[in-house]
Design a protein around this motif. Structure first.
Motif, mmCIF file in Angstrom:
data_model
loop_
_atom_site.group_PDB
_atom_site.id
_atom_site.type_symbol
_atom_site.label_atom_id
_atom_site.label_comp_id
_atom_site.label_asym_id
_atom_site.label_seq_id
_atom_site.Cartn_x
_atom_site.Cartn_y
_atom_site.Cartn_z
ATOM 1 N N ARG B 171 0.847 -1.204 0.157
ATOM 2 C CA ARG B 171 0.409 0.015 -0.217
ATOM 3 C C ARG B 171 1.055 1.045 -0.065
ATOM 4 O O ARG B 171 0.907 2.496 -0.288
ATOM 5 C CB ARG B 171 -1.221 -0.057 1.561
ATOM 6 C CG ARG B 171 -1.627 0.894 1.015
ATOM 7 C CD ARG B 171 -2.888 0.864 2.341
ATOM 8 N NE ARG B 171 -3.391 2.051 2.439
ATOM 9 C CZ ARG B 171 -3.414 3.296 2.864
ATOM 10 N NH1 ARG B 171 -2.262 3.494 4.105
ATOM 11 N NH2 ARG B 171 -4.123 4.585 3.345
ATOM 12 N N TRP B 172 2.200 1.477 0.893
ATOM 13 C CA TRP B 172 3.125 2.662 1.396
ATOM 14 C C TRP B 172 3.108 2.672 -0.608
ATOM 15 O O TRP B 172 4.592 4.040 -0.749
ATOM 16 C CB TRP B 172 3.493 2.203 1.845
ATOM 17 C CG TRP B 172 2.887 2.755 3.585
ATOM 18 C CD1 TRP B 172 2.423 3.712 3.691
ATOM 19 C CD2 TRP B 172 2.977 2.230 4.429
ATOM 20 N NE1 TRP B 172 2.123 3.325 4.733
ATOM 21 C CE2 TRP B 172 2.743 3.238 5.513
ATOM 22 C CE3 TRP B 172 3.706 0.762 4.721
ATOM 23 C CZ2 TRP B 172 2.757 2.063 6.651
ATOM 24 C CZ3 TRP B 172 4.382 0.598 6.076
ATOM 25 C CH2 TRP B 172 3.615 0.808 7.396
ATOM 26 N N LEU B 173 3.917 1.935 -1.277
ATOM 27 C CA LEU B 173 4.097 2.008 -3.026
ATOM 28 C C LEU B 173 2.804 2.459 -3.521
ATOM 29 O O LEU B 173 3.552 3.641 -4.849
ATOM 30 C CB LEU B 173 4.699 0.744 -2.901
ATOM 31 C CG LEU B 173 5.471 0.074 -2.511
ATOM 32 C CD1 LEU B 173 5.997 -1.469 -3.262
ATOM 33 C CD2 LEU B 173 7.041 0.570 -2.522
ATOM 34 N N VAL B 175 0.666 4.856 -2.286
ATOM 35 C CA VAL B 175 -1.245 5.879 -1.865
ATOM 36 C C VAL B 175 -0.193 6.756 -2.502
ATOM 37 O O VAL B 175 1.261 7.228 -3.617
ATOM 38 C CB VAL B 175 -0.020 6.418 -0.381
ATOM 39 C CG1 VAL B 175 -0.990 5.061 0.090
ATOM 40 C CG2 VAL B 175 1.440 6.146 -0.362
ATOM 41 N N LEU B 179 5.988 5.475 -3.879
ATOM 42 C CA LEU B 179 7.270 5.296 -5.101
ATOM 43 C C LEU B 179 6.277 4.843 -6.603
ATOM 44 O O LEU B 179 6.953 5.756 -7.228
ATOM 45 C CB LEU B 179 8.270 4.175 -4.335
ATOM 46 C CG LEU B 179 9.419 3.833 -5.497
ATOM 47 C CD1 LEU B 179 10.078 5.548 -5.990
ATOM 48 C CD2 LEU B 179 9.987 2.894 -5.749
#
Lengths: 379, 340
Positions: B171-173, B175, B179
């Motif tokens: 998910r953090w890639l 948002v 990145l």
């Protein structure tokens, strides 16, 4: 390549398969490695548009936090040594000890402690030496997010809860499971097979079904336990012990299937010989079978560990905020992800949860692989 | 082994499974036909506000929860039959939607939305997991021996990572300032928001699941490849079988029992998809059947947990998994009969 010449592959095929493998490794490792990189950078760097900024971290460097070339070299050597120690030295030392289960537990704990101690006590002075000598750092690096997460947000309390629950689950499910797994592997009756099929169905059950059954009883347990236990009857809701019991039960079907297949690989002539020599069934089990069963027990223990450690659904519903384990506790980090600082804190918490698993694979790769294949090939 | 010894060995495990799996199951089954609600009573409440010369008093009838001597809310439990099931499935509304082919109206009902996603998730990820797993297994089998250890190490990482954390990592890639989201925007040339509509989240969730489970399929199929009989391969060579034909007619049939095993485990696990919904925070757009039950179990703003609805929805979830498993279970049973 082994095998006959005719089976050799063309260069194109070899190249294709190599590229595919490389791509797979990149995809497999990238998300995990990337959150590790993000967690040691200042918030601006961690969510920078340019990936190079995330790697080098100019804002982190500007704040005076970074690693110089000697530091990086030192860390590389340190990592290489620990990896080597974990994969080569540790198994040999444990094998020399003679008591495999205790050996593994003590060995892994000592290894983790050593690693943490080195990280805490060597890294700090190292960074101070840099500033003293006036070497300019190359790569931004800061541990402030970890300090915030573990100390200020008291993540260590969740860590202690996690250790408690996970160890409880592993020990109890192995103790209960070995007996059942042994008996099931030695009995060919329809009853035994019926138990195995029932266990398979139980394994398929969504855990929310079971939690629905527990919740009403756990919340009101001080009332219905009062006739038995008197006034100090506990409320099971929020009790780590109750969660351990629940997770052990959920884990039991899987445990007995896996242990059964390990026991099956031990020839039954072995216990027959012990029985002829006058052992009871239990004595044969304890003194003849168990000593050769340790690899299977350790492997199954690893999977019990993973289940207890990784669980979100059961722990988040049955434990309250005061004694949550790490995985549900991370929800409190990512639920207030309003600023990038909060986001990086959540990333640091996530990496903190992953780190023990990383060590686990490093030390126990062989056992994990053998566990996966034992369940499949013989089950 | 005598039956008594067998019973003594199996008893602890069996008792635990009976108390903590079978008993809750029966209880949930029973509970799904009952509804527990707080007893309310109609009370006339007079509220007075000070006014000029006289008080302004208004009387209104409120329904308030009844309290017992200890101050707890009195609840009553009544038999409602399939009431809770009806409240979840909403048969009338669903039937109206189906008969008019109104897809949107059907998806407005939480249960059907969850069912649609759960089934699609299970059946889309299954072939992908098998394909990626088989591909990696064949590729690893092809490489030099010294490389195999490191590759297995890297491959195991997505498999053992905590599911919620793995979902978060992906998910953090993606948002808004992540990145890969930046990469996508650069490639497509317009702003991309992966988490503001259902279908992109679904793709990410399926990607996550394949990433998470493919290593498992890989390890198992790789172990199967080690036991492959080389004579059979050579015989196929002599008969003029191409590389593809050898894969199709020699290697895959050899791996078939393992492929079925992976399918069985994956069906069980994918059907109870839950951690992805939490990790991707998808509950506003996409929910799964198990999340539906979880949602009923979390206390709402007044502190009530709708246990009977949770019971009904978990029973429905269970029926689904049983239907999926029956063919595979029958096969296992028949094999056991045959092997004796």
């Amino acid at each position: 390549m082994s095998g006959p010449k005719a089976l050799r592959q063309s260069f194109g095929l070899q190249l294709g398969s190599g590229l595919f493998l490389g791509l797979w490794c990149l995809i497999a490792a990238f998300p995990i490695v990337w959150i590790m990189v993000m967690s040691v950078k200042a918030p601006i760097d961690a969510f920078a548009t340019n990936p190079a900024d995330v790697l080098i971290g100019p804002a982190t460097l500007a704040a005076g936090k970074g690693l110089s070339l000697p530091d990086l070299l030192f860390i590389a050597v340190f990592l290489a040594l620990t990896v080597r120690g974990a994969t080569r030295l540790l198994p040999r030392m444990v094998a020399g000890l003679g008591r495999p289960l205790i050996g593994w537990v003590v060995g892994t704990a000592a290894f983790v402690l050593l690693w943490l101690a080195a990280a805490v006590w060597i890294m700090g002075p190292l960074l101070r030496i840099d500033t003293g000598l006036g070497i300019t750092p190359l790569i931004g690096f800061t541990t402030e997010h970890y300090r915030t997460v573990w100390v200020e947000r008291a993540f260590w309390e969740n860590f202690v809860n996690s250790v408690y629950v996970t160890l409880g689950v592993t020990v109890v499910s192995l103790t209960v499971g070995t007996f059942a797994g042994y008996a099931l592997s030695r009995a060919g009756s329809t009853l035994a097979f019926g138990i195995l099929i029932a266990a398979l169905v139980f394994r398929a059950l969504p855990h929310s079904v079971l939690v629905t059954g527990y919740l009403p009883f756990f919340i009101t347990s001080s009332e219905w336990l009062a006739p038995v236990l008197g006034d100090n009857a506990p409320t099971l809701y929020g009790q780590p012990l109750a969660v351990i019991a629940v997770l052990v039960a959920i884990n039991q079907p899987f445990t007995i299937w896996m242990l059964r297949s390990f026991f099956q690989s031990i020839p039954s002539e072995l216990d027959e010989a012990a029985r002829v020599d006058g052992c009871t069934h239990f004595q044969a089990f304890r003194w003849v079978i168990m000593p050769v069963m340790w690899p299977g027990v350790i492997t199954t223990g690893l999977f019990s560990f993973l289940l207890g450690y990784n669980d979100y659904l059961v722990t988040s519903l049955l434990l309250d905020a005061s004694n949550q384990t790490m995985v549900p506790a991370i929800a409190s980090f990512f639920n207030r992800e309003t600023t990038t600082t909060d986001q990086v804190l959540a990333v640091a918490a996530a990496v903190s949860i992953t780190a023990p698993l990383f060590l686990l694979v490093m030390v126990f790769q062989r056992q994990i692989v053998s566990g996966l294949t034992a369940g499949a090939v013989k089950g | 082994m005598k039956t008594r010894t067998f019973a003594a060995f199996v008893a602890p495990s069996l008792v635990m499974m009976l108390i903590f799996i079978a008993a809750p199951l029966l209880y949930v089954f029973g509970q799904s036909f009952y509804l527990t609600t707080p007893v309310t009573e109609q009370m006339t409440v007079e509220t007075c506000t000070p006014g000029f010369l006289t008080q302004n008093c208004t009387q209104e009838t409120k329904s308030l929860p009844k309290l017992d001597e200890a101050g707890r809310i009195v609840t009553q439990t009544q038999f409602v039959g399939f009431g809770s099931y009806r409240a979840i499935i909403e048969p009338a509304k669903a039937w109206a939607a189906i008969s008019t082919f109104d897809y949107r109206a059907l998806m407005a009902i939480d249960f059907w939305r969850a069912l649609r996603f759960t089934l699609m998730f299970t059946f889309v990820t299954l072939p992908l997991v098998l394909l990626v797993g088989l591909g990696v297994a064949l590729a690893v089998n092809n490489t030099a021996r010294t490389l195999r250890g490191p590759v297995i190490f890297v491959s195991l990482l997505p498999f053992i990572i905590t599911p919620v954390i793995g979902a978060l990592a992906i998910r953090w890639l993606f948002v808004s300032d992540g990145l890969l989201n930046n990469g996508l925007e650069w490639m497509l040339g317009h702003p991309v928001s992966m988490f503001s509509q259902g279908w992109t989240i679904e793709i990410l969730m399926m990607f996550y699941r394949v990433w998470h489970v493919a290593p498992f399929a890989f390890i198992i199929l790789y172990a199967g490849l080690q036991t492959l009989n080389h004579d059979a391969l050579e015989a196929a060579m002599i008969d003029g079988a191409s590389r593809w034909q050898r894969l199709r007619y020699v290697i895959v049939p050899h791996l078939m029992p393992l492929i079925i095993f992976v399918t069985l485990i994956h069906l069980m696990d994918a059907y109870r998809v839950f951690d992805e919904v939490v990790g991707f925070r998808a509950e506003a757009h996409v929910i799964s059947l198990q999340y539906l039950t979880y949602d009923f179990l979390i206390p709402d703003s007044t502190g009530n947990r709708s246990i009977s609805r949770a019971a009904a929805s978990s029973m429905l979830t269970m029926v689904g998994i049983l239907i999926l498993l029956i063919p595979l279970l029958r096969r296992t049973w028949a094999q056991h009969r045959g092997s004796r």
